[in-house]
Design an enzyme around this catalytic site. Structure first.
Site, PDB file in Angstrom:
ATOM      1  CG  HIS A  34      -2.099  -1.036   1.108  1.00  0.00           C
ATOM      2  ND1 HIS A  34      -3.100  -0.910   0.103  1.00  0.00           N
ATOM      3  CD2 HIS A  34      -2.198  -2.422   1.530  1.00  0.00           C
ATOM      4  CE1 HIS A  34      -3.946  -2.195   0.115  1.00  0.00           C
ATOM      5  NE2 HIS A  34      -3.272  -2.882   1.094  1.00  0.00           N
ATOM      6  N   GLY A 122      -7.222 -15.064  -7.324  1.00  0.00           N
ATOM      7  CA  GLY A 122      -7.842 -14.697  -5.808  1.00  0.00           C
ATOM      8  C   GLY A 122      -6.828 -14.856  -4.722  1.00  0.00           C
ATOM      9  CG  LEU A 125      -0.086 -15.193  -5.218  1.00  0.00           C
ATOM     10  CD1 LEU A 125       0.061 -16.634  -5.356  1.00  0.00           C
ATOM     11  CD2 LEU A 125       0.971 -14.776  -4.640  1.00  0.00           C
ATOM     12  CG  ASP A 172      -0.192  -5.908  -8.220  1.00  0.00           C
ATOM     13  OD1 ASP A 172       0.453  -5.695  -7.333  1.00  0.00           O
ATOM     14  OD2 ASP A 172      -1.408  -5.890  -8.040  1.00  0.00           O
TER      15      ASP A 172
HETATM   16  C1  GLA Z   1      -2.811  -4.593  -4.895  1.00  0.00           C
HETATM   17  C2  GLA Z   1      -2.745  -3.417  -6.100  1.00  0.00           C
HETATM   18  C3  GLA Z   1      -1.277  -2.850  -5.817  1.00  0.00           C
HETATM   19  C4  GLA Z   1      -0.631  -2.543  -4.287  1.00  0.00           C
HETATM   20  C5  GLA Z   1      -1.081  -3.756  -3.664  1.00  0.00           C
HETATM   21  C6  GLA Z   1      -0.745  -3.333  -2.111  1.00  0.00           C
HETATM   22  O1  GLA Z   1      -2.181  -5.797  -5.298  1.00  0.00           O
HETATM   23  O2  GLA Z   1      -2.840  -3.788  -7.078  1.00  0.00           O
HETATM   24  O3  GLA Z   1      -1.273  -1.950  -6.728  1.00  0.00           O
HETATM   25  O4  GLA Z   1      -1.649  -1.417  -4.100  1.00  0.00           O
HETATM   26  O5  GLA Z   1      -2.445  -4.036  -3.452  1.00  0.00           O
HETATM   27  O6  GLA Z   1       0.566  -2.930  -1.857  1.00  0.00           O
END
Ligand code: GLA
Length: 383
Positions: A34, A122, A125, A172
């Protein structure tokens, strides 16, 4: 699945041969949760698990999408008609990327696509980022767009933000496009500069376990957007562009000026989490990966107590893993279920896995899925 099996499956669905085969991985984040939508730091690795796509260009503006995982046959869409909110289900991820490429002015058209993924869904990952990034890379190659991995990751993020409607940060997708084998990517999400740090846990007698709780609580999406809005509000109240701009030594004084309605706790998490990423990078660069353990565990406490995104199942994994000898453990990803990572000495790996599995059985929960995380290569062409 081998490239041949994938191209055979393509032929069975779409007839004729694919133009090529591409792969893009899921990820686990070692630390820095986050922080990405706060212009902060993240430290993900790409997993060996990938979404793979066999793709053939079409010149008639039609997108024909097929997934080995989803039942229901081919989803047929006109690229001209793609618009945010217009596609449901798994097809929105590849379709969203085609929309984002076209919206950015890239002259891509239709395609026949067969997708196959072994990234657990879900599970926190990034299975959807993998679908997006493999599509982005395939289109980049087939239309010779010349985009690099950062641009492709950002386009995939835009697809997720606008077409799919999830206000995620860029971690991600950038992990999927930019990570390197045997490296963790220390990424500054403001400047988008990355340092690829060698991770050789085995050489240090260590292993990183991914423990997928197989739980995903429904409130995840709304809660994510709320956390993000809270962070942005806190930064605005502090007169800062983003919480990234609040340094650890200034944290206490800044907190005192914020209303005590949850914004203080959100702010404390982000600022301390950025510091934890920097500490983790120092531990790794200094050749002491075992020192990551307490950093992971502190990160979990902060996500649980300040950011309020953990849940009973991920907390249970962390408690049991630590009690069974893990050096550190924390939830990874957005939260409200999904996966935990645990850093363990190799000889303790089975004991930790068994202890967590037994605790889940005792609590009446579905057995978690547990596997070692190896740092794999980011998105690439396979054939
Ligand atoms: C999800 C979001 C990412 C990131 C994470 C928390 O995976 O897609 O952008 O904010 O939560 O770190």
């Amino acid at each position: 699945m081998s490239d041949d099996l994938l191209t055979d499956a393509f032929t069975a669905v779409h007839h004729g041969a694919a133009d090529g085969v591409w792969a893009a991985p899921g990820r686990v984040n070692l630390i820095g949760e986050h922080t990405d939508y706060n212009d902060g730091f993240v430290l993900p690795i790409a997993l060996p698990h990938t979404a793979r796509a066999a793709v053939r260009r079409r010149e008639d503006g039609v997108l024909r999408l097929h997934s080995a995982q989803a039942g229901g046959g081919v989803v047929e869409l006109a690229v001209d008609a793609l618009a945010p909110g217009s596609v449901d289900g798994w097809a929105k991820y590849p379709a969203g990327v085609v929309w984002a490429l076209r919206e950015a002015g890239h002259p891509v058209g239709g395609a026949d696509i067969h997708l196959d993924s072994d990234v657990p869904t879900g599970a926190g990952l990034s299975s959807s980022a993998a679908l997006e990034c493999v599509t982005a890379l395939a289109f980049n190659d087939l239309w010779s767009l010349g985009l690099g991995p950062v641009d492709l990751g950002l386009l995939a993020q835009r697809a997720e933000n606008v077409f799919v409607g999830v206000p995620c940060g860029a971690m991600d997708q950038l992990a999927s496009t930019c990570c390197e084998a045997d490296r963790a990517m220390f990424l500054d999400t403001r400047t988008l500069t990355a340092r690829q740090l060698p991770v050789d846990l085995a050489a240090a007698g260590l292993r990183l376990l991914v423990i997928d709780t197989q739980v995903k609580h429904d409130l995840a999406d709304g809660a994510y957007a709320e956390r993000r809005a809270g962070c942005e509000k806190a930064a605005a109240l502090l007169g800062l562009p983003a919480l990234r701009d609040l340094a650890l030594p200034e944290l206490e004084a800044a907190l005192a000026t914020l209303p005590d309605d949850g914004l203080r706790a959100l702010t404390r998490h982000v600022v301390t989490e950025n510091a934890r990423v920097e500490a983790a990078v120092e531990a790794m660069a200094g050749g002491d990966p075992a020192a990551l353990g307490p950093i992971l565990t502190a990160g979990h406490a902060s996500l649980r107590d300040d950011f309020l995104v953990s849940c009973a199942e991920t907390d249970l994994v962390v408690v049991e893993a630590l009690a069974a000898g893990a050096l550190g453990a924390r939830m990874t990803g957005g939260g409200f279920g999904g996966s935990v990572i645990a850093l363990v000495a190799e000889q303790d790996s089975d004991r930790v896995a068994d202890a967590v599995t037994a605790a889940f059985a005792a609590a009446g929960l579905t057995a978690p899925r547990i596997f070692p995380a190896l740092a794999a290569q980011g998105a690439r062409r396979l054939a």
